[in-house]
Motif scaffolding. Structure first.
Motif, PDB file in Angstrom:
ATOM      1  N   ASP A 175      -2.186  33.602 -18.622  1.00 31.80           N
ATOM      2  CA  ASP A 175      -3.395  34.296 -19.064  1.00 31.80           C
ATOM      3  C   ASP A 175      -3.720  35.486 -18.170  1.00 31.80           C
ATOM      4  O   ASP A 175      -4.202  36.512 -18.642  1.00 31.80           O
ATOM      5  CB  ASP A 175      -4.575  33.325 -19.095  1.00 31.80           C
ATOM      6  CG  ASP A 175      -5.820  33.935 -19.708  1.00 31.80           C
ATOM      7  OD1 ASP A 175      -5.702  34.595 -20.759  1.00 31.80           O
ATOM      8  OD2 ASP A 175      -6.906  33.762 -19.139  1.00 31.80           O
TER       9      ASP A 175
ATOM     10  N   GLY B 141      -3.251  37.864 -21.060  1.00 33.91           N
ATOM     11  CA  GLY B 141      -4.562  37.764 -21.706  1.00 33.91           C
ATOM     12  C   GLY B 141      -5.207  39.144 -21.730  1.00 33.91           C
ATOM     13  O   GLY B 141      -5.211  39.856 -20.717  1.00 33.91           O
TER      14      GLY B 141
ATOM     15  N   ALA C 190      -1.920  29.007 -21.789  1.00 33.96           N
ATOM     16  CA  ALA C 190      -2.603  30.012 -20.963  1.00 33.96           C
ATOM     17  C   ALA C 190      -2.397  29.789 -19.479  1.00 33.96           C
ATOM     18  O   ALA C 190      -2.312  30.749 -18.703  1.00 33.96           O
ATOM     19  CB  ALA C 190      -4.096  30.034 -21.285  1.00 33.96           C
TER      20      ALA C 190
END
Length: 392
Positions: free
Chosen positions: A288, A292, A268
């Motif tokens: 991320d 994400g 991430a």
């Protein structure tokens, strides 16, 4: 139990291990214990369970032939499994015409269940009872609000206890999917959202329920759910989940690669775009923040669909070196359908293809699509079945 009080967050707002703490984490070398005879017997019991699980009902002579064990040994092992409730005797095989009638035995799939907990959602914990065929026979959602620390731990214990009370079949174990960094003893070293540091989750649940408990990282268990029960990912695969922050798992031979500090797949906060917005970890350009789903959805609303394909491409470019390093031919990326299907999926494929030779590309299977919410639960059941019954 968890440490008293709430663990403090750094200036960035994200819990993290210090470099010294991370270096101190080490997987212990496997050292089988117990007398050699007992170890051999446990191995042989696992062999019989696996044969029945893979091949369906068998007679004792058939099991002896498949296992290479003597018929008297197989007979004793089957009796042990029948007495334990793991295997059921189906009676005489009707087709047997010569000699002593043969009876078949089979795994009692419906009569044995795992309690599984999914602790990865923002405001609730999900629990279920899953039988040996991967059927979810009962499911419970429990609201936890913004509980964290000791309060979140108590919610997990209460949910496991509730499911134990609801079970009508033999409970073989508890499997838990936790966010964060989880070691092979079931200790959660860091789980940011739950504000857990060094929580011995498996030990707590086993002490409070009396049921053997295993705990794994949620993305690793999602990958196992795909591999064991959906047959989508194969035994060697890279699985990436985007729902609750970016997480990845690598399966080799159907088992997750944990890494020396149990941090394999923690991608991430890999820097991918140096000049992008600041991440809560204190750095710019983290993966991320690009793919994400929380951040991707926000950017989609602000900037439009044009961000989807290049965002997917960035993820594909990150995955390509892992593909070539490990010679893995299956890649699965899951997330909300509204975000990952279409242009984002096209970007993932083009990003992977852009970094690899045509000969490698030809053998790749890339799947990008909606997440199945049951996969984490099924993966938790899979680790219980392996740890308690030797079934893979």
């Amino acid at each position: 139990m968890a440490r008293q009080g709430e663990p403090s967050r750094g200036a960035t707002g994200i819990l993290a291990l210090t470099p010294a703490e991370l270096r101190a984490l080490r997987r212990e070398p496997h050292a089988p214990g117990g007398a050699a005879i007992q170890v051999t017997r446990q191995h042989n019991l696992s062999v019989i369970r696996r044969l029945l699980y893979a091949n369906g009902p068998q007679t004792r002579p058939e099991l002896a032939r498949l296992s290479g064990l003597s018929l008297p040994t197989v007979g004793g092992l089957v009796s042990t499994l029948v007495d334990a409730g793991t295997v059921q005797d189906l009676g005489v095989l009707a087709q047997a015409k010569v000699g002593k009638p043969a009876s078949r035995v089979a795994i009692d799939a419906a009569g044995n269940v795992s309690i599984v907990l999914d602790l990865t959602h923002d405001d609730m914990f999900i629990g279920a009872l899953v039988d040996l065929d991967g059927t979810v026979v009962d499911r419970v959602h429990v609201s936890i609000g913004d509980a964290s620390g000791e309060a979140a731990l108590e919610h997990a214990v209460d949910l496991a206890t509730l499911l134990l009370d609801r079970a009508t079949a033999q409970v073989i174990g508890i499997g838990v999917a936790s966010p964060g960094l989880v070691d092979d003893r079931g200790q959660v070293h860091v789980a940011d959202r739950l504000r857990w540091r060094d929580v011995p989750l498996a030990d707590v649940l086993q002490e409070r329920t009396g049921i053997p408990t295993v705990v794994g990282n949620d993305v690793n268990l999602l990958a196992l759910g795909l591999s064991r029960f959906r047959n989508r990912s194969g035994r060697d695969a890279i699985v990436v989940a985007l729902d609750n922050g970016v997480g990845a798992a690598v399966l080799e031979g159907g088992k997750p690669v944990l890494g020396e500090q149990f941090a394999a797949g923690e991608i991430a906060h890999l820097t991918v775009v140096a000049d992008s917005e600041m991440c809560p970890c204190g750095r710019r350009g983290c993966l991320d923040m690009i793919v994400g789903t929380q951040h991707l959805a926000r950017r989609l609303e602000a900037e439009g669909e044009g961000i989807l394909e290049p965002s997917g491409r960035i993820l594909g470019e990150v995955l390509a070196p892992i593909v070539i390093m490990l010679n893995i031919n299956v890649i699965v990326v899951v997330g909300p359908a509204s975000l990952v299907e279409g242009p984002f999926a096209d970007g993932v494929v083009s990003g992977i293809h852009s970094r690899l030779r045509p000969a490698i590309i030809e053998g790749l299977k890339i799947e990008v699509g909606a997440n199945d919410p049951d996969l984490v639960l099924l993966g938790a059941a899979a680790v219980v079945m392996e740890s308690q019954l030797g079934m893979r």
